[in-house]
Motif scaffolding. Structure first.
Motif, PDB file in Angstrom:
ATOM      1  N   PRO A 149       0.826  -1.198   0.000  1.00 31.71           N
ATOM      2  CA  PRO A 149       0.000   0.000   0.000  1.00 31.71           C
ATOM      3  C   PRO A 149       0.863   1.251   0.000  1.00 31.71           C
ATOM      4  O   PRO A 149       1.737   1.416   0.823  1.00 31.71           O
ATOM      5  CB  PRO A 149      -0.805  -0.113   1.299  1.00 31.71           C
ATOM      6  N   ARG A 207     -12.338   1.036   1.891  1.00 31.24           N
ATOM      7  CA  ARG A 207     -13.410   1.392   0.958  1.00 31.24           C
ATOM      8  C   ARG A 207     -14.725   1.553   1.721  1.00 31.24           C
ATOM      9  O   ARG A 207     -15.481   2.479   1.496  1.00 31.24           O
ATOM     10  CB  ARG A 207     -13.529   0.320  -0.126  1.00 31.24           C
ATOM     11  N   HIS A 267      -3.091  -3.421   5.833  1.00 29.96           N
ATOM     12  CA  HIS A 267      -4.029  -2.490   5.212  1.00 29.96           C
ATOM     13  C   HIS A 267      -5.059  -3.286   4.426  1.00 29.96           C
ATOM     14  O   HIS A 267      -4.722  -3.980   3.480  1.00 29.96           O
ATOM     15  CB  HIS A 267      -3.301  -1.539   4.254  1.00 29.96           C
ATOM     16  N   SER A 268      -6.333  -3.180   4.821  1.00 34.44           N
ATOM     17  CA  SER A 268      -7.401  -3.874   4.127  1.00 34.44           C
ATOM     18  C   SER A 268      -8.141  -2.889   3.240  1.00 34.44           C
ATOM     19  O   SER A 268      -8.711  -1.907   3.723  1.00 34.44           O
ATOM     20  CB  SER A 268      -8.369  -4.492   5.138  1.00 34.44           C
ATOM     21  N   GLU A 269      -8.141  -3.153   1.950  1.00 34.69           N
ATOM     22  CA  GLU A 269      -8.856  -2.273   1.025  1.00 34.69           C
ATOM     23  C   GLU A 269     -10.352  -2.327   1.272  1.00 34.69           C
ATOM     24  O   GLU A 269     -11.056  -1.345   1.075  1.00 34.69           O
ATOM     25  CB  GLU A 269      -8.530  -2.646  -0.411  1.00 34.69           C
ATOM     26  N   HIS A 270     -10.854  -3.469   1.732  1.00 34.52           N
ATOM     27  CA  HIS A 270     -12.287  -3.602   2.011  1.00 34.52           C
ATOM     28  C   HIS A 270     -12.695  -2.656   3.141  1.00 34.52           C
ATOM     29  O   HIS A 270     -13.712  -1.984   3.061  1.00 34.52           O
ATOM     30  CB  HIS A 270     -12.639  -5.037   2.388  1.00 34.52           C
ATOM     31  N   ARG A 306      -0.410  -5.181   2.548  1.00 34.71           N
ATOM     32  CA  ARG A 306      -1.805  -5.194   2.104  1.00 34.71           C
ATOM     33  C   ARG A 306      -2.437  -6.502   2.555  1.00 34.71           C
ATOM     34  O   ARG A 306      -1.793  -7.533   2.606  1.00 34.71           O
ATOM     35  CB  ARG A 306      -1.844  -5.089   0.589  1.00 34.71           C
TER      36      ARG A 306
END
Length: 119
Positions: free
Chosen positions: A35, A111, A105-108, A66
């Motif tokens: 990330p 977001r 780091h979780s994109e879910h 990530r």
């Protein structure tokens, strides 16, 4: 002109902070899809070789990764790259490369947080 033996030419000493910067850079090279810019730090304990250069190092690198991903594979890639690059650039042998994962780091989650804020 006679060639001077290596032991009489002197030695190059590399500061621990330089070794730490090289290790951090190698960790970044191993994590191109991390990330933003991967966060990598390294602390070094080193014992110089008999000629004052090279030596043996114990390196600790801290990274952010990530998630979801194969964390073990990423840590293995960091270990291999740090070992390779410090051998190439500083002539050091690494007995231990510890990789600490400081943050995932979780994109879910990122977001979802952004969607909840926008109304």
């Amino acid at each position: 002109m006679a060639e001077v033996p290596p032991a009489e030419r002197g030695a190059t000493r590399i500061a621990d902070r330089v070794i730490a910067k090289l290790a951090a850079r190698a960790a970044r090279e191993a994590l191109p899809a991390a990330p933003a810019m991967p966060h990598a730090r390294a602390s070094v304990r080193r014992h110089p070789g008999a000629d004052g250069g090279g030596g043996i190092a114990h390196v600790r690198v801290t990274v952010e990764l990530r998630y979801p991903s194969d964390i073990g594979a990423q840590c293995g890639a960091v270990r291999r790259q740090v070992t390779l690059r410090l051998g190439e650039l500083a002539g050091m042998e690494l007995t231990d490369v510890a990789v600490d994962v400081e943050r995932l780091h979780s994109e879910h989650l990122l977001r979802g947080a952004a969607e909840r804020r926008v109304r």
